[in-house]
Motif scaffolding. Structure first.
Motif, PDB file in Angstrom:
ATOM      1  N   LYS A   1       0.825  -1.205   0.000  1.00 43.11           N
ATOM      2  CA  LYS A   1       0.000   0.000   0.000  1.00 43.11           C
ATOM      3  C   LYS A   1       0.866   1.265   0.000  1.00 43.11           C
ATOM      4  O   LYS A   1       1.663   1.487   0.897  1.00 43.11           O
ATOM      5  CB  LYS A   1      -0.906   0.022   1.235  1.00 43.11           C
ATOM      6  CG  LYS A   1      -1.744   1.290   1.328  1.00 43.11           C
ATOM      7  CD  LYS A   1      -2.539   1.346   2.628  1.00 43.11           C
ATOM      8  CE  LYS A   1      -3.168   2.714   2.819  1.00 43.11           C
ATOM      9  NZ  LYS A   1      -3.789   2.841   4.141  1.00 43.11           N
TER      10      LYS A   1
ATOM     11  N   ARG B   1      -5.365  -0.791   0.476  1.00 43.46           N
ATOM     12  CA  ARG B   1      -4.527  -0.903  -0.727  1.00 43.46           C
ATOM     13  C   ARG B   1      -4.080   0.481  -1.192  1.00 43.46           C
ATOM     14  O   ARG B   1      -4.475   1.486  -0.594  1.00 43.46           O
ATOM     15  CB  ARG B   1      -5.300  -1.606  -1.842  1.00 43.46           C
ATOM     16  CG  ARG B   1      -6.481  -0.833  -2.383  1.00 43.46           C
ATOM     17  CD  ARG B   1      -7.088  -1.592  -3.565  1.00 43.46           C
ATOM     18  NE  ARG B   1      -7.987  -0.790  -4.355  1.00 43.46           N
ATOM     19  CZ  ARG B   1      -9.232  -0.488  -4.043  1.00 43.46           C
ATOM     20  NH1 ARG B   1      -9.751  -0.893  -2.899  1.00 43.46           N
ATOM     21  NH2 ARG B   1      -9.977   0.236  -4.860  1.00 43.46           N
ATOM     22  N   THR B   2      -3.273   0.495  -2.216  1.00 42.05           N
ATOM     23  CA  THR B   2      -2.757   1.761  -2.744  1.00 42.05           C
ATOM     24  C   THR B   2      -3.900   2.730  -3.001  1.00 42.05           C
ATOM     25  O   THR B   2      -4.912   2.373  -3.603  1.00 42.05           O
ATOM     26  CB  THR B   2      -1.940   1.508  -4.024  1.00 42.05           C
ATOM     27  OG1 THR B   2      -0.713   0.903  -3.628  1.00 42.05           O
ATOM     28  CG2 THR B   2      -1.644   2.795  -4.779  1.00 42.05           C
TER      29      THR B   2
END
Ligand SMILES: Cc1ncc(C[n+]2csc(CCOP(=O)(O)OP(=O)(O)O)c2C)c(N)n1
Ligand SMILES: [Mg+2]
Length: 629
Positions: free
Chosen positions: A490, A576-577
């Motif tokens: 992430k 997450r990213t």
């Protein structure tokens, strides 16, 4: 005589088998030197290196999206690991290889180790020209990979499998040497990669590369101590070498014992915590008034682990005391001798230790220390002011930087490389630990940011990573968002959209060129609208937030400062990213604080604004110094 045992392997298999057994050790701490291999396959590497990686999954393969980005990931990883670990990067022949050229230059300029393995044209030549081969009429002994030669610290082409036996140890020596490190490039002809050879077993034994802490010449050290004692207004410039050598605690001790204040370069920011009373913050073109004022009158500059780029020296105008002298502590003699300094060629940590031992009882005058501490306080107030600007309708970049700084964990790592952000960050980012501020500013390469952020996260998964990136850099390379999703790392991307190149727009205005070519707008009647066109322009129908979403990122769109603050909190709950998207003001800028940068201006022009800017430039240019006395 012991019997020579052998292993019959392809050249590519031998290469990977060798790499996975290379270790590095400093201060008794040992670790594998390579964390694995990034790669994009094509006919130039799939059957050779690709097959070898498949056969040896313990040397982990990572799929990249763009070869340039793979090298950025490796460089950022190495920077985070203080150059004690990196990745190998494999590409196909031709465009895959040349895509790595920019990454190689970046790594070498920033003195970061990366091992590049571009596929190369057939050594046996009979089927040439192969797909993607550059033909030369005057020689058959050249390929596009020769373009890596000037940007690699070690360059070789492996035209026979046994050449690995001498080439790889040399590449390892260069990669693990603090003074020589950078890109090491081995061109791997696609046929030779697949050819077998009887390699001696010993080649694949575990090998540990010791990183020495070299000590400087004793006589030079004593001379340095006496110069420091003689000086009235000494100043330390802390560069990246302080951080790579893990000399930050020692620097603090040195500063506290001697009272010598510290200005920091782009790579050195974080060497001393921002709130240390003798921290003057950034120095040079993007420096603080605190550091730049003391630099101007300094009679003694102690450069530690710096290569004195033009940003650090304000293009050689920063030091105006006629009797200024330099002492340079550097692992590389090349850097230690700059400005005709007294060179202390050695590791920053042990050199500072030895120098400190020679300075018992020495401290700067109380009045000088007080002046430095006052400037520190004044600068801190200025940062506070910038963090609290609430510009409307679009927020200022300074307040957004402030929000990221204050709402991120102190242990977080902020990553940036190009645009108007680096200068602003260098000035106002409050660095709370040596790795808090990760700027790639040797090459200032647009497109490094997101790939670099992934490399940082891979190197320090326990830290939050904030990538601060402009719309221009984002458009240039956002591909590694996909890789971060694929590998489940992430990264928090803060995307600041000002519809073009704010930095070069401001530069252009300062040169009398009114923002030419720096806005994202449609041309009007075949002409480029400059800043004079104001809002009377047609903007482009680009949706960067939608773009980020399409790559798999979680996207939070903001309009106001309050939205932005809320987004920085929400993003903590996302797994997450993520991309925090916000537009900001193109013209609201953080000032220059007595720094300068030499960008030459047209000597003759039909534009009066350019003529005016030229006249000003001429005055500044005469202040550039040679340091020959
Ligand atoms: C690969 C590359 N090309 C060109 C440049 C020159 N350059 C420096 S900053 C910049 C504009 C960056 O735009 P953006 O990322 O939107 O940041 P902003 O200036 O708007 O803050 C350009 C073109 C560069 N540094 N790197
Ligand atoms: Mg921009």
């Amino acid at each position: 005589m012991t019997e020579r045992t052998i292993q019959r392997l392809t050249m590519a298999q031998a290469l990977i088998a060798f790499l996975k057994n290379q270790y590095i050790e400093r201060d008794g701490q040992e670790q594998p030197f390579f964390a694995g291999c990034f790669g994009i396959f094509g006919h130039g590497n799939i059957a050779g290196i690709g097959q070898a990686l498949q056969q040896m999954p313990e040397f982990r393969y990572y799929q990249g999206r763009n070869e340039q980005a793979m090298v950025h990931i490796a460089a950022a990883y190495a920077k985070t690991k203080n150059r004690l670990q990196t990745f190998a990067c494999t590409s196909s022949v031709g465009p895959g290889a040349t895509n790595m050229v920019t990454g190689a230059a970046l790594a070498t300029i920033n003195r970061l180790p990366v091992l590049l393995l571009p596929g190369d044209i057939f050594a046996r030549r009979n089927v040439a020209p192969v797909l993607q081969q550059l033909e030369s009429e005057h020689t058959q002994d050249i390929s596009v990979n020769n373009s890596f030669e000037p940007i690699s610290r070690y360059w070789d082409r492996i035209t026979r499998p046994e050449q690995l036996l001498t080439s790889l140890p040399t590449a390892m020596r260069v990669l693990t040497s603090p003074s020589e490190t950078g890109a090491a490039t081995l061109g791997l002809p696609e046929d030779v990669q697949t050819e077998a050879y009887d390699y001696p077993d010993a080649f694949f034994r575990k090998r540990v590369w010791h990183v020495p802490r070299n000590r400087p010449d004793r006589q030079a050290l004593e001379q340095a101590a006496s110069w420091i004692r003689e000086s009235k207004r000494p100043l330390i410039i802390a560069g990246g070498g302080v951080i790579y050598a893990e000399a930050t605690e020692l620097l603090q001790r040195f500063v506290e014992q001697t009272g010598i204040p510290v200005g920091e370069t782009m790579a050195g920011k974080g060497s001393l915590r921002y709130d240390h009373p003798l921290s003057l913050g950034a120095i040079g073109a993007t420096g603080t008034f605190a550091a730049n004022r003391l630099a101007k009158d300094a009679d003694m500059v102690i450069g530690i682990g710096t290569r004195y780029s033009d940003f650090t020296t304000s293009s050689k105008t920063a030091f105006q005391n006629p009797s200024v002298r330099f002492i340079n502590i550097n692992v590389a003699a090349f850097d230690a001798y700059k400005h005709l300094a007294l060179p202390l060629v050695g590791d920053a940590k042990v050199t500072l230790e030895e120098l400190l031992d020679l300075l018992p009882g020495y401290s700067v005058d109380a009045s000088y220390r007080t002046q430095a501490e006052q400037l520190h306080n004044e600068w801190d107030n200025e940062v506070e002011r910038i963090y609290n600007v609430r510009h409307t309708p679009l927020p200022s970049q300074g307040e957004l930087i402030g929000a990221v700084n204050e709402l991120s964990e102190p242990s977080a790592i902020m990553v940036c490389a190009a645009g108007s952000l680096p200068g602003d960050l260098h000035k106002v980012w409050r660095a709370r630990h040596p790795k808090n501020y990760h700027l790639e500013y040797g090459y200032s390469c647009m497109g490094y940011e997101i790939a670099g952020g992934l490399g940082v996260k891979m190197a320090a998964p326990e830290h939050d990573v904030y990538v601060m990136v402009g719309d221009g850099s984002y458009l240039m390379m956002n591909s590694e968002i996909v890789t971060s999703i694929q590998e489940r790392y992430k990264v928090i991307i803060v995307l600041l959209d000002n519809s073009g190149f704010k930095s070069i727009g401001a530069l252009s205005r300062s040169l009398g060129q009114d923002g030419f070519g720096t806005r994202y707008v449609y041309p009007q009647q075949g002409q480029w609208p400059t800043d004079a066109a104001g809002d009377d322009v047609q903007t482009l129908p680009v949706d960067l937030a939608a773009n980020a979403r399409s790559l798999g990122a979680h996207v939070i769109e903001c309009e106001t400062y309050a939205d932005f603050v809320a987004a920085l909190e929400t993003v903590q709950t996302i797994d997450r990213t993520s991309v925090i998207y916000i537009r900001n003001d193109r013209y609201q800028a953080i000032a220059s604080y007595e720094g300068w940068w030499d960008v030459p201006i047209a000597e003759v022009s039909t534009m009066p604004s350019v003529q005016e800017a030229r006249a000003e430039w001429v005055t500044m240019q005469t202040q550039e110094r040679d340091f020959l006395e």
